[in-house]
Write a protein that holds these residues in place. Structure first.
Motif, PDB file in Angstrom:
ATOM      1  N   ARG A  10      11.254  33.463  12.956  1.00  0.00           N
ATOM      2  CA  ARG A  10      11.132  33.544  14.407  1.00  0.00           C
ATOM      3  C   ARG A  10      10.024  34.541  14.711  1.00  0.00           C
ATOM      4  O   ARG A  10       9.752  35.453  13.920  1.00  0.00           O
ATOM      5  N   ILE A  11       9.392  34.420  15.878  1.00  0.00           N
ATOM      6  CA  ILE A  11       8.299  35.330  16.200  1.00  0.00           C
ATOM      7  C   ILE A  11       8.806  36.771  16.287  1.00  0.00           C
ATOM      8  O   ILE A  11       8.118  37.704  15.866  1.00  0.00           O
ATOM      9  N   SER A  12      10.031  36.957  16.771  1.00  0.00           N
ATOM     10  CA  SER A  12      10.596  38.309  16.852  1.00  0.00           C
ATOM     11  C   SER A  12      10.829  38.884  15.461  1.00  0.00           C
ATOM     12  O   SER A  12      10.683  40.095  15.243  1.00  0.00           O
ATOM     13  N   GLU A  13      11.175  38.034  14.509  1.00  0.00           N
ATOM     14  CA  GLU A  13      11.391  38.493  13.135  1.00  0.00           C
ATOM     15  C   GLU A  13      10.081  38.909  12.481  1.00  0.00           C
ATOM     16  O   GLU A  13      10.010  39.923  11.784  1.00  0.00           O
ATOM     17  N   ALA A  14       9.029  38.117  12.715  1.00  0.00           N
ATOM     18  CA  ALA A  14       7.730  38.454  12.127  1.00  0.00           C
ATOM     19  C   ALA A  14       7.192  39.760  12.699  1.00  0.00           C
ATOM     20  O   ALA A  14       6.700  40.632  11.959  1.00  0.00           O
ATOM     21  N   LEU A  15       7.292  39.916  14.028  1.00  0.00           N
ATOM     22  CA  LEU A  15       6.755  41.122  14.663  1.00  0.00           C
ATOM     23  C   LEU A  15       7.659  42.330  14.436  1.00  0.00           C
ATOM     24  O   LEU A  15       7.249  43.462  14.679  1.00  0.00           O
ATOM     25  N   GLY A  16       8.884  42.098  13.977  1.00  0.00           N
ATOM     26  CA  GLY A  16       9.791  43.191  13.674  1.00  0.00           C
ATOM     27  C   GLY A  16       9.654  43.727  12.261  1.00  0.00           C
ATOM     28  O   GLY A  16      10.319  44.702  11.894  1.00  0.00           O
ATOM     29  N   LEU A  17       8.792  43.116  11.452  1.00  0.00           N
ATOM     30  CA  LEU A  17       8.605  43.559  10.073  1.00  0.00           C
ATOM     31  C   LEU A  17       7.955  44.937  10.013  1.00  0.00           C
ATOM     32  O   LEU A  17       7.032  45.230  10.772  1.00  0.00           O
ATOM     33  N   LYS A  18       8.434  45.766   9.091  1.00  0.00           N
ATOM     34  CA  LYS A  18       7.795  47.045   8.807  1.00  0.00           C
ATOM     35  C   LYS A  18       6.742  46.838   7.716  1.00  0.00           C
ATOM     36  O   LYS A  18       6.779  45.860   6.975  1.00  0.00           O
ATOM     37  N   ARG A  19       5.836  47.778   7.623  1.00  0.00           N
ATOM     38  CA  ARG A  19       4.793  47.667   6.608  1.00  0.00           C
ATOM     39  C   ARG A  19       5.402  47.532   5.206  1.00  0.00           C
ATOM     40  O   ARG A  19       4.935  46.747   4.375  1.00  0.00           O
ATOM     41  N   ARG A  20       6.478  48.274   4.956  1.00  0.00           N
ATOM     42  CA  ARG A  20       7.084  48.267   3.622  1.00  0.00           C
ATOM     43  C   ARG A  20       7.814  46.961   3.310  1.00  0.00           C
ATOM     44  O   ARG A  20       8.143  46.695   2.152  1.00  0.00           O
ATOM     45  N   ASP A  21       8.095  46.149   4.343  1.00  0.00           N
ATOM     46  CA  ASP A  21       8.860  44.918   4.137  1.00  0.00           C
ATOM     47  C   ASP A  21       8.073  43.815   3.450  1.00  0.00           C
ATOM     48  O   ASP A  21       8.663  42.889   2.884  1.00  0.00           O
ATOM     49  N   VAL A  22       6.744  43.889   3.526  1.00  0.00           N
ATOM     50  CA  VAL A  22       5.904  42.814   2.994  1.00  0.00           C
ATOM     51  C   VAL A  22       5.149  43.327   1.775  1.00  0.00           C
ATOM     52  O   VAL A  22       4.282  44.200   1.906  1.00  0.00           O
ATOM     53  N   LEU A  29      -1.113  52.426   9.128  1.00  0.00           N
ATOM     54  CA  LEU A  29       0.096  51.609   9.127  1.00  0.00           C
ATOM     55  C   LEU A  29       1.095  52.233   8.151  1.00  0.00           C
ATOM     56  O   LEU A  29       1.177  51.837   6.993  1.00  0.00           O
ATOM     57  N   PRO A  30       1.867  53.220   8.609  1.00  0.00           N
ATOM     58  CA  PRO A  30       2.851  53.857   7.718  1.00  0.00           C
ATOM     59  C   PRO A  30       3.913  52.874   7.267  1.00  0.00           C
ATOM     60  O   PRO A  30       4.203  51.887   7.956  1.00  0.00           O
ATOM     61  N   ASP A  31       4.513  53.150   6.115  1.00  0.00           N
ATOM     62  CA  ASP A  31       5.502  52.233   5.544  1.00  0.00           C
ATOM     63  C   ASP A  31       6.658  51.937   6.486  1.00  0.00           C
ATOM     64  O   ASP A  31       7.179  50.830   6.509  1.00  0.00           O
ATOM     65  N   THR A  32       7.063  52.935   7.260  1.00  0.00           N
ATOM     66  CA  THR A  32       8.214  52.755   8.137  1.00  0.00           C
ATOM     67  C   THR A  32       7.832  52.264   9.537  1.00  0.00           C
ATOM     68  O   THR A  32       8.702  52.055  10.380  1.00  0.00           O
ATOM     69  N   GLY A  33       6.534  52.093   9.778  1.00  0.00           N
ATOM     70  CA  GLY A  33       6.066  51.624  11.071  1.00  0.00           C
ATOM     71  C   GLY A  33       5.889  50.121  11.087  1.00  0.00           C
ATOM     72  O   GLY A  33       5.999  49.447  10.055  1.00  0.00           O
ATOM     73  N   PRO A  34       5.617  49.544  12.268  1.00  0.00           N
ATOM     74  CA  PRO A  34       5.432  48.085  12.358  1.00  0.00           C
ATOM     75  C   PRO A  34       4.220  47.629  11.564  1.00  0.00           C
ATOM     76  O   PRO A  34       3.184  48.304  11.545  1.00  0.00           O
ATOM     77  N   LEU A  35       4.352  46.490  10.931  1.00  0.00           N
ATOM     78  CA  LEU A  35       3.227  45.931  10.179  1.00  0.00           C
ATOM     79  C   LEU A  35       2.144  45.447  11.128  1.00  0.00           C
ATOM     80  O   LEU A  35       0.952  45.690  10.898  1.00  0.00           O
ATOM     81  N   PHE A  36       2.539  44.789  12.194  1.00  0.00           N
ATOM     82  CA  PHE A  36       1.565  44.200  13.107  1.00  0.00           C
ATOM     83  C   PHE A  36       1.473  45.048  14.378  1.00  0.00           C
ATOM     84  O   PHE A  36       2.487  45.306  15.030  1.00  0.00           O
ATOM     85  N   VAL A  37       0.259  45.473  14.701  1.00  0.00           N
ATOM     86  CA  VAL A  37       0.049  46.330  15.872  1.00  0.00           C
ATOM     87  C   VAL A  37      -0.925  45.664  16.834  1.00  0.00           C
ATOM     88  O   VAL A  37      -1.701  44.778  16.459  1.00  0.00           O
ATOM     89  N   GLY A  38      -0.862  46.127  18.086  1.00  0.00           N
ATOM     90  CA  GLY A  38      -1.732  45.601  19.126  1.00  0.00           C
ATOM     91  C   GLY A  38      -3.084  46.270  19.134  1.00  0.00           C
ATOM     92  O   GLY A  38      -3.406  47.113  18.279  1.00  0.00           O
TER      93      GLY A  38
END
Length: 328
Positions: free
Chosen positions: A180-192, A234-243
């Motif tokens: 889902r788009i919310s799931e993709a944008l909710g990913l943290k840097r460390r998740d991928v 892009l810290p590990d605990t921060g969002p992977l995708f930013v504006g």
């Protein structure tokens, strides 16, 4: 003497101001929203939608009955009162699906009131939900879905390379892993993980449920390309995708990206970010994917939700049935 630990304090319900309802109803509604959010683990968006829907019902009933709504008034509601609300919303052009959701929220509130011994709204059980026509998802053609994350398609746009790479990485995740788009944008840097460092990501879906989803190397590479170009830390605990300003990326940006790509690929208006998730499931099914496995990948709580995709490829399913059944 061993002292017993003090019980943890209950989560305090936030104050809710309902000018069309008595204080007892406002307090009850606040406690109910805490219940659906914490105990039933509904998402913040679902809780917000429930609150908005019940507010609409109470506001209408206040005007309809000519007085602020009390718990006693809720218990005295008739089917005619509720049907008047539905007729009013229909007159405002509200769809049957929206009405069905509103009734679901009101029924949830009513069940909680009954459980707490505050009110019994028997009229709700006599009101039928409006019929909603079943619509099948519209997947993209395989060729178009595979090209959707191609950065070259947007080469003529006046956008920075890292933005194009970011959008491509998000779209690659939606189609490549069925997020889902919310799931993709909710990913943290460390998740991928980086390409070669893993082939699975852990996604937080509806109701804060976590699931493991396989991810293609090409999708990981698209994310790595974006990270390499991104001008922000892009810290590990921060969002992977930013504006554009370094904050969390808005889903609207990805929706606008899909609108532009529809023109480039000659796709209909139904080609939305969520259609990529439908395409993921449909294309797996077309290639012989197991429905139960697809259910797990999508994070559906019920197989019946996943079964909406079978209507798209029923011919192939019948071929499998005839070939596999002993009497076929």
């Amino acid at each position: 003497m061993v002292r017993k630990a003090a019980p943890e304090p209950e989560q305090k319900a936030p104050a809710i101001d309902l000018p069309f309802a008595a204080a007892e109803v406002s307090a009850a509604m606040a406690r109910w929203l805490v219940h659906v959010g914490a105990e039933r683990r509904m998402s913040a968006k679902t809780v917000e939608a429930y609150a908005r829907d019940v507010r609409q019902v109470l506001a209408f009933l206040c005007e309809h009955l000519g007085a602020r709504i009390t718990l006693k008034a809720l218990g005295a509601l008739t089917t005619a009162d509720l049907r008047a609300f539905m007729a009013s919303r229909r007159g405002d052009g509200i769809s049957g699906r929206s009405l069905m959701r509103t009734l679901a929220g009101m029924r949830s509130f009513a069940r909680w009131l009954a459980r707490e011994g505050l009110a019994e709204i028997g009229a709700l059980s006599a009101v039928r939900a409006p019929k909603v026509p079943k619509t099948l998802p519209k997947p993209l053609p395989v060729g178009s879905a595979k090209r959707i994350a191609d950065v070259d398609l947007r080469a003529g746009e006046d956008r920075e390379p890292w933005v194009l790479a970011r959008d491509a990485a998000v779209l690659a995740l939606l189609y490549g892993s069925g997020l889902r788009i919310s799931e993709a944008l909710g990913l943290k840097r460390r998740d991928v993980p980086a390409p070669g460092a893993g082939d699975v990501i852990v996604v937080t879906g509806k109701g804060n449920k976590r699931r493991m989803v396989p991810v293609l190397r090409s999708v990981l590479q698209a994310s790595a390309d974006y990270v390499a170009l991104c001008p922000y830390a892009l810290p590990d605990t921060g969002p992977l995708f930013v504006g554009a300003k370094g904050g969390p990326l808005s889903p609207r940006i990805i929706q606008l990206t899909m609108e532009r790509l529809r023109g480039a690929l000659g796709l209909p208006d139904s080609a939305t970010p969520h259609a990529l998730r439908h395409s993921f499931a449909t294309h797996l099914l077309m290639r012989g994917g197991d429905l139960r496995a697809i259910q797990e990948l999508l994070g559906h709580a019920s197989l019946s939700t996943t079964q909406i995709y079978t209507g798209i490829d029923s011919e192939r399913l019948m071929e499998v049935y005839r070939a596999a059944h002993p009497r076929g």
